[in-house]
Enzyme design. Structure first.
Site, PDB file in Angstrom:
ATOM      1  N   HIS A  34      20.358  -7.175 -28.510  1.00 50.98           N
ATOM      2  CA  HIS A  34      20.870  -5.962 -27.852  1.00 50.98           C
ATOM      3  C   HIS A  34      21.077  -6.164 -26.337  1.00 50.98           C
ATOM      4  O   HIS A  34      22.212  -6.000 -25.858  1.00 50.98           O
ATOM      5  CB  HIS A  34      19.969  -4.766 -28.188  1.00 50.98           C
ATOM      6  N   HIS A  59      17.070  -4.503 -19.190  1.00 49.37           N
ATOM      7  CA  HIS A  59      17.061  -3.029 -19.094  1.00 49.37           C
ATOM      8  C   HIS A  59      16.060  -2.339 -20.023  1.00 49.37           C
ATOM      9  O   HIS A  59      15.644  -1.224 -19.740  1.00 49.37           O
ATOM     10  CB  HIS A  59      18.474  -2.447 -19.287  1.00 49.37           C
ATOM     11  N   ASP A  60      15.672  -2.994 -21.119  1.00 55.72           N
ATOM     12  CA  ASP A  60      14.691  -2.371 -22.031  1.00 55.72           C
ATOM     13  C   ASP A  60      13.301  -2.997 -21.928  1.00 55.72           C
ATOM     14  O   ASP A  60      12.408  -2.637 -22.702  1.00 55.72           O
ATOM     15  CB  ASP A  60      15.179  -2.449 -23.487  1.00 55.72           C
ATOM     16  N   GLU A  63      10.701  -0.278 -20.567  1.00 54.53           N
ATOM     17  CA  GLU A  63      10.534   0.830 -21.519  1.00 54.53           C
ATOM     18  C   GLU A  63       9.850   0.374 -22.817  1.00 54.53           C
ATOM     19  O   GLU A  63       9.052   1.108 -23.395  1.00 54.53           O
ATOM     20  CB  GLU A  63      11.922   1.417 -21.832  1.00 54.53           C
ATOM     21  N   ASP A  64      10.150  -0.819 -23.260  1.00 56.07           N
ATOM     22  CA  ASP A  64       9.755  -1.220 -24.619  1.00 56.07           C
ATOM     23  C   ASP A  64       8.756  -2.365 -24.709  1.00 56.07           C
ATOM     24  O   ASP A  64       8.371  -2.761 -25.811  1.00 56.07           O
ATOM     25  CB  ASP A  64      11.003  -1.621 -25.429  1.00 56.07           C
ATOM     26  N   ASP A 120      25.030   0.049 -22.421  1.00 53.31           N
ATOM     27  CA  ASP A 120      23.923   0.295 -23.360  1.00 53.31           C
ATOM     28  C   ASP A 120      24.364   1.265 -24.456  1.00 53.31           C
ATOM     29  O   ASP A 120      24.190   1.027 -25.651  1.00 53.31           O
ATOM     30  CB  ASP A 120      22.738   0.857 -22.561  1.00 53.31           C
TER      31      ASP A 120
HETATM   32  N1  LIG Z   1      22.064   1.924 -32.850  1.00 54.39           N
HETATM   33  C1  LIG Z   1      20.908   1.256 -32.972  1.00 54.39           C
HETATM   34  N2  LIG Z   1      19.908   1.466 -32.057  1.00 54.39           N
HETATM   35  C2  LIG Z   1      18.764   0.769 -32.213  1.00 54.39           C
HETATM   36  C3  LIG Z   1      18.579  -0.139 -33.266  1.00 54.39           C
HETATM   37  N3  LIG Z   1      17.356  -0.694 -33.136  1.00 54.39           N
HETATM   38  C4  LIG Z   1      16.810  -0.180 -32.034  1.00 54.39           C
HETATM   39  N4  LIG Z   1      17.633   0.728 -31.465  1.00 54.39           N
HETATM   40  C5  LIG Z   1      17.343   1.494 -30.242  1.00 54.39           C
HETATM   41  O1  LIG Z   1      17.042   2.824 -30.615  1.00 54.39           O
HETATM   42  C6  LIG Z   1      17.346   3.698 -29.496  1.00 54.39           C
HETATM   43  C7  LIG Z   1      18.116   4.887 -30.030  1.00 54.39           C
HETATM   44  O2  LIG Z   1      17.332   5.577 -30.948  1.00 54.39           O
HETATM   45  P1  LIG Z   1      16.663   6.967 -30.578  1.00 54.39           P
HETATM   46  O3  LIG Z   1      16.123   7.565 -31.827  1.00 54.39           O
HETATM   47  O4  LIG Z   1      17.646   7.769 -29.788  1.00 54.39           O
HETATM   48  O5  LIG Z   1      15.507   6.587 -29.570  1.00 54.39           O
HETATM   49  P2  LIG Z   1      14.007   6.120 -29.811  1.00 54.39           P
HETATM   50  O6  LIG Z   1      14.004   4.655 -29.395  1.00 54.39           O
HETATM   51  O7  LIG Z   1      13.232   6.976 -28.861  1.00 54.39           O
HETATM   52  O8  LIG Z   1      13.677   6.315 -31.264  1.00 54.39           O
HETATM   53  C8  LIG Z   1      18.145   2.880 -28.483  1.00 54.39           C
HETATM   54  O9  LIG Z   1      17.278   2.610 -27.398  1.00 54.39           O
HETATM   55  P3  LIG Z   1      17.794   2.303 -25.925  1.00 54.39           P
HETATM   56  O10 LIG Z   1      18.654   1.070 -25.944  1.00 54.39           O
HETATM   57  O11 LIG Z   1      16.605   2.341 -25.041  1.00 54.39           O
HETATM   58  O12 LIG Z   1      18.789   3.446 -25.541  1.00 54.39           O
HETATM   59  P4  LIG Z   1      18.637   5.038 -25.508  1.00 54.39           P
HETATM   60  O13 LIG Z   1      17.268   5.393 -25.988  1.00 54.39           O
HETATM   61  O14 LIG Z   1      18.856   5.348 -24.087  1.00 54.39           O
HETATM   62  O15 LIG Z   1      19.706   5.492 -26.419  1.00 54.39           O
HETATM   63  C9  LIG Z   1      18.506   1.611 -29.280  1.00 54.39           C
HETATM   64  O16 LIG Z   1      18.630   0.442 -28.478  1.00 54.39           O
HETATM   65  C10 LIG Z   1      19.629  -0.317 -34.227  1.00 54.39           C
HETATM   66  O17 LIG Z   1      19.534  -1.057 -35.188  1.00 54.39           O
HETATM   67  N5  LIG Z   1      20.765   0.410 -34.027  1.00 54.39           N
HETATM   68 MN   LIG Z   2      19.108  -0.433 -24.546  1.00 53.33          MN
END
Ligand SMILES: Nc1nc2c(ncn2[C@@H]2O[C@H](COP(=O)(O)OP(=O)(O)O)[C@@H](OP(=O)(O)OP(=O)(O)O)[C@H]2O)c(=O)[nH]1
Ligand SMILES: [Mn+2]
Length: 176
Positions: A34, A59-60, A63-64, A120
């Protein structure tokens, strides 16, 4: 000319930080795909500013993973750390509040952070069209699209090539 050695050092650092994480797709793709893909979207859009590309790779991490902004600052400098910080949600807050704050914060962050945010969201939206994360419904996918649009609307003007691609996706999926 981009300093490729520093860019790859940053990619290696991010890969180590995310080494135990997987994406939420059924194939359990390594998480590092990602940040690498987000960075590639920026280079494809013509962005060559090294701290922006480094921040996209990282960037993550705050947070992660166990990474702190101050660690990023020590290793990669204040400019990179500041962009990463602007892209980091406060994970002590409930999810709905985090999502609300992203919409409010988007227009206030730096040009560089807006570019990372656009990439992102574009990456995540394309990923959602490729395959649904485990446990997600079509409804949740549409909710993510609608929320992402509110965030990226706040980043207008930061990177027209990415905005054009997002506009096309929103039109196809949301009809707006
Ligand atoms: N589409 C997708 N997303 C996935 C997948 N695996 C992990 N993610 C991550 O999940 C986040 C979006 O899911 P949400 O349900 O909105 O957030 P959560 O992480 O709090 O559960 C994104 O985080 P983020 O990058 O920090 O961005 P955001 O939270 O600002 O959207 C994304 O990168 C995947 O297989 N598909
Ligand atoms: Mn991200």
């Amino acid at each position: 000319m981009v300093n490729l050695d520093l860019l790859l050092q940053t990619a290696e650092y991010a890969a180590k930080k995310h080494r135990d994480q997987r994406r939420k797709d059924p194939e359990q793709t390594p998480y590092i795909n990602h940040p690498l893909g987000v960075t590639r979207l920026l280079t494809s859009a013509g962005i060559t500013h090294l701290p922006t590309l480094q921040a996209a790779l990282l960037h993550d991490t705050v947070e992660d993973t166990d990474t702190t902004v101050s660690e990023v600052c020590t290793v990669f400098g204040l400019e990179v750390a500041t962009i990463v910080k602007e892209c980091t949600d406060d994970t002590t807050l409930p999810k709905a509040e985090r999502k609300r704050r992203q919409i409010l914060a988007a227009p206030t962050v730096s040009l560089e952070a807006k570019r990372v945010k656009l990439a992102d969201k574009l990456y995540n939206l394309r990923d959602l069209l490729r395959t649904l994360p485990l446990g997600w419904t079509d409804e949740r996918k549409l909710e993510y699209f609608a929320w992402a649009k509110k965030v990226t609307d706040g980043c207008q003007g930061a990177c027209p090539p990415l905005e054009d691609q997002l506009k096309q996706l929103y039109q196809e999926v949301l009809g707006v």
